[in-house]
Scaffold this motif. Structure first.
Motif, PDB file in Angstrom:
ATOM      1  N   ASP A   1       0.827  -1.207   0.000  1.00 40.96           N
ATOM      2  CA  ASP A   1       0.000   0.000   0.000  1.00 40.96           C
ATOM      3  C   ASP A   1       0.865   1.263   0.000  1.00 40.96           C
ATOM      4  OD1 ASP A   1      -2.230  -1.619   0.019  1.00 40.96           O
ATOM      5  OD2 ASP A   1      -2.639  -1.376   2.161  1.00 40.96           O
TER       6      ASP A   1
ATOM      7  N   VAL B   1       2.283   1.715  -3.482  1.00 41.47           N
ATOM      8  CA  VAL B   1       1.275   2.263  -4.400  1.00 41.47           C
ATOM      9  C   VAL B   1       1.122   3.763  -4.168  1.00 41.47           C
ATOM     10  CG1 VAL B   1      -1.197   2.252  -4.943  1.00 41.47           C
ATOM     11  CG2 VAL B   1       0.031   0.100  -4.739  1.00 41.47           C
ATOM     12  N   ALA B   2       1.076   4.165  -2.892  1.00 45.02           N
ATOM     13  CA  ALA B   2       0.959   5.588  -2.570  1.00 45.02           C
ATOM     14  C   ALA B   2       2.192   6.360  -3.053  1.00 45.02           C
ATOM     15  CB  ALA B   2       0.767   5.779  -1.068  1.00 45.02           C
TER      16      ALA B   2
ATOM     17  N   GLU C   1       4.204   5.509  -5.518  1.00 41.32           N
ATOM     18  CA  GLU C   1       4.171   5.553  -6.979  1.00 41.32           C
ATOM     19  C   GLU C   1       3.210   6.638  -7.468  1.00 41.32           C
ATOM     20  OE1 GLU C   1       3.219   1.508  -7.992  1.00 41.32           O
ATOM     21  OE2 GLU C   1       5.331   0.955  -8.170  1.00 41.32           O
ATOM     22  N   ALA C   2       2.065   6.771  -6.808  1.00 39.19           N
ATOM     23  CA  ALA C   2       1.099   7.808  -7.182  1.00 39.19           C
ATOM     24  C   ALA C   2       1.693   9.193  -6.952  1.00 39.19           C
ATOM     25  CB  ALA C   2      -0.196   7.632  -6.391  1.00 39.19           C
ATOM     26  N   ALA C   3       2.361   9.371  -5.800  1.00 39.44           N
ATOM     27  CA  ALA C   3       2.993  10.655  -5.500  1.00 39.44           C
ATOM     28  C   ALA C   3       4.101  10.948  -6.505  1.00 39.44           C
ATOM     29  CB  ALA C   3       3.556  10.653  -4.073  1.00 39.44           C
ATOM     30  N   SER C   4       4.848   9.929  -6.882  1.00 44.01           N
ATOM     31  CA  SER C   4       5.917  10.100  -7.869  1.00 44.01           C
ATOM     32  C   SER C   4       5.347  10.507  -9.217  1.00 44.01           C
ATOM     33  CB  SER C   4       6.701   8.789  -8.002  1.00 44.01           C
ATOM     34  OG  SER C   4       7.644   8.884  -9.036  1.00 44.01           O
ATOM     35  N   LYS C   5       4.253   9.885  -9.593  1.00 42.05           N
ATOM     36  CA  LYS C   5       3.617  10.219 -10.873  1.00 42.05           C
ATOM     37  C   LYS C   5       3.106  11.658 -10.854  1.00 42.05           C
ATOM     38  CE  LYS C   5       0.255   8.421 -14.159  1.00 42.05           C
ATOM     39  NZ  LYS C   5      -0.736   7.387 -14.447  1.00 42.05           N
ATOM     40  N   THR C   6       2.497  12.062  -9.747  1.00 38.74           N
ATOM     41  CA  THR C   6       2.006  13.442  -9.606  1.00 38.74           C
ATOM     42  C   THR C   6       3.173  14.419  -9.670  1.00 38.74           C
ATOM     43  OG1 THR C   6       0.162  12.674  -8.244  1.00 38.74           O
ATOM     44  CG2 THR C   6       0.717  15.005  -8.096  1.00 38.74           C
TER      45      THR C   6
ATOM     46  N   THR D   1       4.422  14.771 -13.207  1.00 39.41           N
ATOM     47  CA  THR D   1       3.522  15.604 -14.000  1.00 39.41           C
ATOM     48  C   THR D   1       3.752  17.078 -13.685  1.00 39.41           C
ATOM     49  OG1 THR D   1       1.865  13.834 -13.995  1.00 39.41           O
ATOM     50  CG2 THR D   1       1.084  16.043 -14.536  1.00 39.41           C
TER      51      THR D   1
END
Length: 110
Positions: A66, A69-70, A72-77, A80
């Motif tokens: 978990d 996943v969090a 990875e999401a922060a990295s993607k944001t 961007t």
């Protein structure tokens, strides 16, 4: 005929022997400790402990997944946002170049 009677007698003796021997073995099963039957309780306790540890490790693994996943999401944001900032930077550099050129032309006019 005599041979048939002898064979039948032998078969009867063997059958009786097997019957008596089988009864003795089934009784021995209850009294003889064939292996580590006395340690079954400790084996169950060890299995229970291992099951508990496995449950803890599974929970830790789920928590780590978990968190991954969090992250990875922060990295993607963040990626961007970085791309947007690079575009803004490039746009501002272009504006600076245009303004510098405009200033140079105005200086040439004056």
């Amino acid at each position: 005929m005599k041979g048939k009677v002898i064979k039948t007698g032998i078969a009867v003796v063997i059958s009786i022997g097997l019957f008596v021997g089988g009864a003795a073995i089934s009784g021995a099963d209850k009294t003889i400790n064939w292996g580590k039957e006395g340690e079954i309780t400790s084996i169950y306790a060890a299995l229970s402990t291992l099951d508990g540890k496995l449950g803890i490790k599974q929970t830790e693994l789920k928590t780590a997944k978990d968190a991954l996943v969090a992250a990875e999401a922060a990295s993607k944001t963040s990626k961007t946002e970085l791309d947007q900032l690079k575009q803004t930077n490039d746009s501002l550099k272009s504006q600076v170049s245009e303004l510098t050129a405009t200033v140079s032309r105005k200086d040439a006019e004056v």
